[in-house]
Design a protein around this motif. Structure first.
Motif, PDB file in Angstrom:
ATOM      1  N   VAL A  46       0.857  -1.187   0.000  1.00  0.00           N
ATOM      2  CA  VAL A  46       0.000   0.000   0.000  1.00  0.00           C
ATOM      3  C   VAL A  46       0.892   1.236   0.000  1.00  0.00           C
ATOM      4  O   VAL A  46       1.741   1.389   0.884  1.00  0.00           O
ATOM      5  CB  VAL A  46      -0.932   0.015   1.230  1.00  0.00           C
ATOM      6  CG1 VAL A  46      -1.804   1.262   1.219  1.00  0.00           C
ATOM      7  CG2 VAL A  46      -1.791  -1.242   1.265  1.00  0.00           C
ATOM      8  N   TYR A  47       0.697   2.111  -0.992  1.00  0.00           N
ATOM      9  CA  TYR A  47       1.458   3.355  -1.093  1.00  0.00           C
ATOM     10  C   TYR A  47       0.511   4.521  -0.834  1.00  0.00           C
ATOM     11  O   TYR A  47      -0.496   4.674  -1.521  1.00  0.00           O
ATOM     12  CB  TYR A  47       2.102   3.493  -2.475  1.00  0.00           C
ATOM     13  CG  TYR A  47       3.169   2.458  -2.744  1.00  0.00           C
ATOM     14  CD1 TYR A  47       4.503   2.717  -2.451  1.00  0.00           C
ATOM     15  CD2 TYR A  47       2.839   1.216  -3.269  1.00  0.00           C
ATOM     16  CE1 TYR A  47       5.485   1.768  -2.688  1.00  0.00           C
ATOM     17  CE2 TYR A  47       3.814   0.254  -3.507  1.00  0.00           C
ATOM     18  CZ  TYR A  47       5.131   0.539  -3.217  1.00  0.00           C
ATOM     19  OH  TYR A  47       6.099  -0.404  -3.447  1.00  0.00           O
ATOM     20  N   LYS A  48       0.822   5.327   0.166  1.00  0.00           N
ATOM     21  CA  LYS A  48      -0.018   6.459   0.539  1.00  0.00           C
ATOM     22  C   LYS A  48       0.833   7.701   0.746  1.00  0.00           C
ATOM     23  O   LYS A  48       1.973   7.617   1.207  1.00  0.00           O
ATOM     24  CB  LYS A  48      -0.794   6.155   1.830  1.00  0.00           C
ATOM     25  CG  LYS A  48      -1.927   5.153   1.657  1.00  0.00           C
ATOM     26  CD  LYS A  48      -3.075   5.751   0.861  1.00  0.00           C
ATOM     27  CE  LYS A  48      -4.238   4.795   0.769  1.00  0.00           C
ATOM     28  NZ  LYS A  48      -5.379   5.375   0.030  1.00  0.00           N
ATOM     29  N   ASN A  49       0.232   8.843   0.410  1.00  0.00           N
ATOM     30  CA  ASN A  49       0.905  10.111   0.663  1.00  0.00           C
ATOM     31  C   ASN A  49       1.104  10.294   2.164  1.00  0.00           C
ATOM     32  O   ASN A  49       0.266   9.880   2.968  1.00  0.00           O
ATOM     33  CB  ASN A  49       0.076  11.263   0.093  1.00  0.00           C
ATOM     34  CG  ASN A  49       0.823  12.583   0.121  1.00  0.00           C
ATOM     35  OD1 ASN A  49       0.997  13.181   1.176  1.00  0.00           O
ATOM     36  ND2 ASN A  49       1.262  13.028  -1.032  1.00  0.00           N
ATOM     37  N   GLU A  50       2.209  10.912   2.521  1.00  0.00           N
ATOM     38  CA  GLU A  50       2.549  11.049   3.935  1.00  0.00           C
ATOM     39  C   GLU A  50       1.573  11.925   4.707  1.00  0.00           C
ATOM     40  O   GLU A  50       1.559  11.906   5.939  1.00  0.00           O
ATOM     41  CB  GLU A  50       3.953  11.639   4.072  1.00  0.00           C
ATOM     42  CG  GLU A  50       4.095  13.033   3.480  1.00  0.00           C
ATOM     43  CD  GLU A  50       5.491  13.601   3.657  1.00  0.00           C
ATOM     44  OE1 GLU A  50       6.315  12.915   4.283  1.00  0.00           O
ATOM     45  OE2 GLU A  50       5.748  14.716   3.171  1.00  0.00           O
ATOM     46  N   LYS A  51       0.705  12.665   4.000  1.00  0.00           N
ATOM     47  CA  LYS A  51      -0.231  13.561   4.671  1.00  0.00           C
ATOM     48  C   LYS A  51      -1.667  13.041   4.651  1.00  0.00           C
ATOM     49  O   LYS A  51      -2.578  13.753   5.065  1.00  0.00           O
ATOM     50  CB  LYS A  51      -0.177  14.945   4.022  1.00  0.00           C
ATOM     51  CG  LYS A  51       1.172  15.629   4.155  1.00  0.00           C
ATOM     52  CD  LYS A  51       1.154  17.012   3.531  1.00  0.00           C
ATOM     53  CE  LYS A  51       2.506  17.695   3.678  1.00  0.00           C
ATOM     54  NZ  LYS A  51       2.511  19.050   3.070  1.00  0.00           N
ATOM     55  N   THR A  52      -1.881  11.830   4.164  1.00  0.00           N
ATOM     56  CA  THR A  52      -3.235  11.287   4.061  1.00  0.00           C
ATOM     57  C   THR A  52      -3.460  10.182   5.089  1.00  0.00           C
ATOM     58  O   THR A  52      -2.516   9.606   5.632  1.00  0.00           O
ATOM     59  CB  THR A  52      -3.492  10.720   2.657  1.00  0.00           C
ATOM     60  OG1 THR A  52      -2.550   9.664   2.402  1.00  0.00           O
ATOM     61  CG2 THR A  52      -3.345  11.796   1.606  1.00  0.00           C
ATOM     62  N   ILE A  53      -4.737   9.888   5.335  1.00  0.00           N
ATOM     63  CA  ILE A  53      -5.125   8.812   6.251  1.00  0.00           C
ATOM     64  C   ILE A  53      -5.135   7.493   5.481  1.00  0.00           C
ATOM     65  O   ILE A  53      -5.687   7.407   4.387  1.00  0.00           O
ATOM     66  CB  ILE A  53      -6.509   9.082   6.859  1.00  0.00           C
ATOM     67  CG1 ILE A  53      -6.494  10.396   7.650  1.00  0.00           C
ATOM     68  CG2 ILE A  53      -6.944   7.931   7.756  1.00  0.00           C
ATOM     69  CD1 ILE A  53      -7.858  10.802   8.163  1.00  0.00           C
ATOM     70  N   THR A  54      -4.527   6.481   6.044  1.00  0.00           N
ATOM     71  CA  THR A  54      -4.510   5.151   5.438  1.00  0.00           C
ATOM     72  C   THR A  54      -5.558   4.281   6.123  1.00  0.00           C
ATOM     73  O   THR A  54      -5.559   4.146   7.343  1.00  0.00           O
ATOM     74  CB  THR A  54      -3.127   4.501   5.579  1.00  0.00           C
ATOM     75  OG1 THR A  54      -2.143   5.349   4.979  1.00  0.00           O
ATOM     76  CG2 THR A  54      -3.104   3.143   4.908  1.00  0.00           C
ATOM     77  N   THR A  55      -6.455   3.692   5.325  1.00  0.00           N
ATOM     78  CA  THR A  55      -7.507   2.823   5.845  1.00  0.00           C
ATOM     79  C   THR A  55      -7.311   1.414   5.295  1.00  0.00           C
ATOM     80  O   THR A  55      -7.218   1.227   4.083  1.00  0.00           O
ATOM     81  CB  THR A  55      -8.900   3.339   5.459  1.00  0.00           C
ATOM     82  OG1 THR A  55      -9.065   4.670   5.978  1.00  0.00           O
ATOM     83  CG2 THR A  55      -9.986   2.447   6.039  1.00  0.00           C
ATOM     84  N   LEU A  56      -7.244   0.437   6.181  1.00  0.00           N
ATOM     85  CA  LEU A  56      -7.065  -0.966   5.810  1.00  0.00           C
ATOM     86  C   LEU A  56      -8.308  -1.742   6.225  1.00  0.00           C
ATOM     87  O   LEU A  56      -8.808  -1.579   7.338  1.00  0.00           O
ATOM     88  CB  LEU A  56      -5.825  -1.552   6.487  1.00  0.00           C
ATOM     89  CG  LEU A  56      -4.513  -0.776   6.307  1.00  0.00           C
ATOM     90  CD1 LEU A  56      -3.404  -1.432   7.117  1.00  0.00           C
ATOM     91  CD2 LEU A  56      -4.123  -0.685   4.842  1.00  0.00           C
TER      92      LEU A  56
END
Length: 432
Positions: free
Chosen positions: A223-233
């Motif tokens: 999973v690749y996410k921007n460092e300023k966004t919320i990651t939902t799994l």
């Protein structure tokens, strides 16, 4: 070598009558078959791992287990009763089995059966009402009895080897045993629940998984996410599984159990067909790492899905693409940086190049096409409306207006057109 797992798919290294898939070898040359050691097939509890099993509630307690020890002391199992201070415990004390039973008052213990390391044993325990019995292999039974009038009512769970930190402190206070089990367990049956510890996933007192856990995951996703966004799994299991077993979903981060905290939300999602759990990772508190969804089914753990989460930062920069004489052609690019876990100083960059000139030309082409379509519609729309509604009173008035002007200029007779009327099935146009 007994088996390989390639991309989490099992590949057997030996032929078997019960399995004939493509992963079974067709031809075997010069292979000597030996019995795989139990220490390879089964995880060792090592005095810190434990298992917490759940079963359907009954008025008796019946447990059977096959085990092998690597240390001569430690708790094997513990079951708490409904009555205060009531419990059943079996522990190794100086290489001998100690069987304790309490129906609410003082505990009664009996010690016997010498146990040696590296030997296999079958343990049987039966507790019904105020009587308890322990038997090792085919030996004589160790019997215990509670005081008259007391009955033991077991709760619907049993601790194998130990427990989490909070429950372990209670067990230590009750049993005076401070050591967990050292050894391996093959199969265990308790009140109708049958489990095997072959290649099992275990958890220790600090909430850490054993090394087998992540490697035996069913699925792995990056999973690749921007460092300023919320990651939902998200993670879920079929509803039919939840109806037939005691089921819950537990989340782990880097092999350590996760609990709701600042920046971490664990939410059970309502669903008609699945038992779903999700975790929200906020960028201020939760960074990169390996997150695992672990299914607890009747207390037996299995890693369902592993998420490898990477955080990246993106920024727009400019650089010189090429020089033509004294002129420089500049292009914009988006730089994505992903930190490497093994070497934090090493950065992997992926460039998405955007040429401003090409981008503006592309926009101009689209704008021109849209304008052309609008002009075509403006040209044909009035004619289309006139053809469809030429007998409408509005168009008749317009034609009369222009006919007056034309007759005045040319001096011809003016004939005023009126609306079309229907008379006996024929069209009659009235004229003035």
């Amino acid at each position: 070598m007994g088996a390989l797992r390639r991309n989490f798919k099992i590949l057997l290294m030996f032929s078997t009558k019960s399995w004939s898939d493509h992963s079974v070898p067709i031809v075997i040359h010069n292979v000597k078959k030996i019995q795989m050691k139990a220490s390879v097939r089964h995880p060792n509890f090592k005095g810190r791992f434990y298992s917490h099993l759940f079963f359907y509630e009954t008025h008796f307690f019946h447990l059977t287990a096959s085990f092998q020890i690597t240390n001569t002391k430690g708790l094997i199992m513990f079951n708490g009763g409904f009555d205060p201070k009531s419990f059943i415990s079996i522990a190794l004390v100086d290489a001998s089995l100690q069987f304790c039973l309490s129906c609410g008052s003082n505990a009664t213990c009996n010690k016997g059966y010498e146990v040696k390391t590296d030997d296999w044993y079958i343990l049987r325990v039966v507790v019904r009402e105020n009587e308890g019995q322990l038997r090792l292999n085919d030996g004589d039974a160790l019997q215990l009895m509670c005081p008259s009038g007391e009955k033991y009512r077991p709760r619907n769970n049993v601790y194998i080897s130990g427990a989490g930190m909070k429950d372990w402190n209670i067990i230590v206070d009750v049993t005076s045993n401070k050591t967990m089990f050292h050894g391996i367990i093959d199969t265990l049956k308790v009140n109708g629940l049958i489990v095997t510890y072959k290649m099992a996933t275990l958890i220790d007192v600090n909430g850490m998984l054993n090394s087998l856990g992540y490697s035996l995951s069913d699925y792995v996703t990056e999973v690749y996410k921007n460092e300023k966004t919320i990651t939902t799994l998200y993670c879920g299991v079929p509803e039919r599984t939840a109806k037939s077993h005691y089921v819950r979903i537990v989340w782990f981060e880097n092999m350590r159990r996760m609990i709701p905290a600042a920046g971490v939300e664990i939410i059970d999602v309502e669903s008609d067909k699945q038992v779903v759990s999700k975790v929200n990772l906020y960028p201020e508190h939760a960074g990169e790492g390996i997150y695992a969804c672990v299914l607890s089914q009747d207390g037996m753990l299995s890693v369902v899905h592993v998420f490898v989460v990477f955080r990246y930062k993106a920024y727009i920069g400019k650089r010189v693409k090429r020089r033509i004489g004294e002129k420089e052609e500049v292009e914009e690019y988006e730089d994505i940086e992903v930190m490497n876990h093994n070497n934090p100083e090493k950065v992997t960059s992926n460039y998405k190049v955007v040429n401003p000139k090409e981008e503006s030309e592309s926009h101009a082409e689209w704008i021109g096409l849209i304008i052309l379509l609008v002009l075509i519609l403006l040209c044909f729309f009035p004619a289309l409306c006139y053809c469809c509604t030429k007998d409408h009173p509005m168009w008749i008035k317009v034609r009369n207006f222009f006919n007056r002007i034309y007759s005045y200029i040319t001096g011809q007779e003016y004939i005023e057109e009126t609306e079309v009327l229907a008379h006996d099935g024929m069209e009659v146009r009235t004229l003035c």
